[in-house]
Write a protein that holds these residues in place. Structure first.
Motif, short mmCIF file in Angstrom:
data_model
loop_
_atom_site.label_atom_id
_atom_site.label_comp_id
_atom_site.label_asym_id
_atom_site.label_seq_id
_atom_site.Cartn_x
_atom_site.Cartn_y
_atom_site.Cartn_z
N HIS A 209 0.81 -1.23 0.00
CA HIS A 209 0.00 0.00 0.00
C HIS A 209 0.84 1.27 0.00
CE1 HIS A 209 -3.37 -2.63 0.82
NE2 HIS A 209 -4.19 -1.60 0.85
N ILE A 217 7.06 -1.83 -5.71
CA ILE A 217 6.01 -2.83 -5.89
C ILE A 217 6.61 -4.15 -6.38
CG2 ILE A 217 3.98 -3.43 -7.28
CD1 ILE A 217 3.32 -0.37 -7.24
N ASP A 247 -4.20 -1.06 -9.66
CA ASP A 247 -3.46 0.05 -9.07
C ASP A 247 -1.96 -0.17 -9.19
OD1 ASP A 247 -5.64 1.77 -7.52
OD2 ASP A 247 -6.14 -0.34 -7.26
N HIS A 248 -1.52 -1.39 -8.88
CA HIS A 248 -0.11 -1.72 -9.05
C HIS A 248 0.28 -1.68 -10.52
CE1 HIS A 248 0.34 -4.06 -4.98
NE2 HIS A 248 0.30 -2.76 -4.83
N ARG A 318 -4.54 -1.75 -3.27
CA ARG A 318 -3.19 -1.94 -3.80
C ARG A 318 -2.70 -3.36 -3.49
NH1 ARG A 318 -1.08 2.39 -5.87
NH2 ARG A 318 1.09 1.69 -5.60
#
Length: 340
Positions: A209, A217, A247-248, A318
């Motif tokens: 997150h 990530i 989102d990633h 996330r």
């Protein structure tokens, strides 16, 4: 199959082993014929023989499986290439059935067919998504195992711990993916629809997150790939599927192409062999053919081509996921889905 009440027919399917443990739709003749029409197969056509077993599979049996799994005839354009992929000898279906590992047939659907048929690709899509296409097409793929290693008419699992995906395990790629379609990694044209299969373990959730750079990530995902319990460390020739949440994926795609993601993960998903030996993941004195080099950093895979990437799941959280492939599965087997 004909006659009797519906409940009696369902119970009969349990009694003779025509079930994965859940109630099935009884394969009445009219339903099987309708499914055969959707599959464009003649009922007596022999589709395959199971390697190492005195077993032939005909189209009528496969159509019956589709009915029992709860599939609608409209899914026929997906079910036909899916059947061909599952019976491809490279999947090693016999190995899937005898391994003591927790393995299921993983299905990935990609391209325009996702929205045309109505596969769910948002929230909970790795877990079934409360979607009939996802649940029943994924269930159909698992039920095809009935033809391999069945004893006394019933499917027998040999996994020490097992895998809940042996009921259904299907992921649909997001149509708005930030990368080229999933099946392009298998050499199919980007513009087509496809179904891809491999044998795989269960998904591992990846929670990040607080990194808003691609490297952070991917480092978290690499750490998940390289956990000490990974099945692939000794021979390191199994595959992995990385399911990037949107989102990633948005963050990562601003910095890296998909091929660059695969290269980055390959370079960073590593652990010291001395540590792996201490933890009991590789022998203290490995055999020469194992390719284990003591004192070196070791990846669970031996090339980035064994790392596949798909975008799935819901926006607004996330999360991503890592799905380890079984060591006997070395590639996704992809088949083109015919246009409507």
């Amino acid at each position: 199959m004909s006659g009797g009440s519906l409940v009696d027919a369902i119970e009969h399917c349990f009694e003779v082993g025509w079930s994965d443990g859940l109630p099935v739709v009884p394969p009445y003749r009219v339903l099987v014929d309708r499914m055969l029409d959707a599959l464009h197969w003649d009922g007596e056509e022999v589709l395959t023989s199971i390697a190492g077993q005195d077993t032939e599979v005909c189209a009528e049996q496969v159509a019956a499986m589709a009915v029992m799994a709860g599939c609608r005839p409209e899914y026929g354009r997906v079910l036909r290439p899916l059947t061909e992929a599952v019976f491809d000898e490279r999947l090693n279906l016999a190995g899937v059935e005898v391994t003591t590992g927790g393995v299921a047939v993983l299905v990935v659907v990609s391209g325009p067919v996702v929205t045309e048929v109505g596969f769910a690709y948002g929230g909970n899509s790795v877990g079934g998504a409360n979607s009939r296409p996802n649940a029943t097409v994924g269930r159909f793929a698992q039920m095809l195992r009935y033809f391999c290693g069945s004893q006394g008419g019933a499917m027998r699992a040999n996994g020490t711990m097992g895998h809940p995906g042996r009921i259904s395990f299907l992921i649909a790629e997001r149509p708005d993916t930030h990368f080229p379609p999933f099946h392009a990694q298998s050499g199919l044209p980007a513009e087509v629809s496809a179904v891809s299969v491999c044998s795989a373990e269960g998904p591992n959730s990846v929670n990040n997150h607080y990194s808003f750079e691609a490297e952070g990530i991917l480092d978290t995902i690499a750490d998940c790939l390289a956990h000490a319990g990974s099945t692939s460390y000794y021979w390191h020739h199994g595959l992995y599927l990385v399911v990037l949440g949107p989102d990633h994926a948005e963050t990562v795609s601003r910095r890296f192409s998909r091929d660059q993601v695969r290269e980055y993960l390959f370079e960073h998903a590593r652990r010291p062999t001395d540590e792996l030996a201490r933890l009991g993941r590789i022998p203290e004195n490995p055999r020469a053919e194992s390719k284990v080099v003591r004192g070196a950093m070791r990846s669970p895979v031996d090339n980035p081509g064994l790392l596949y990437v798909v975008e799935g799941g819901a926006a607004g959280g996330r999360f991503s996921a890592v799905v380890p492939g079984w060591v006997g599965s070395h590639e996704f087997i992809s088949r083109r889905i015919a246009d409507t």
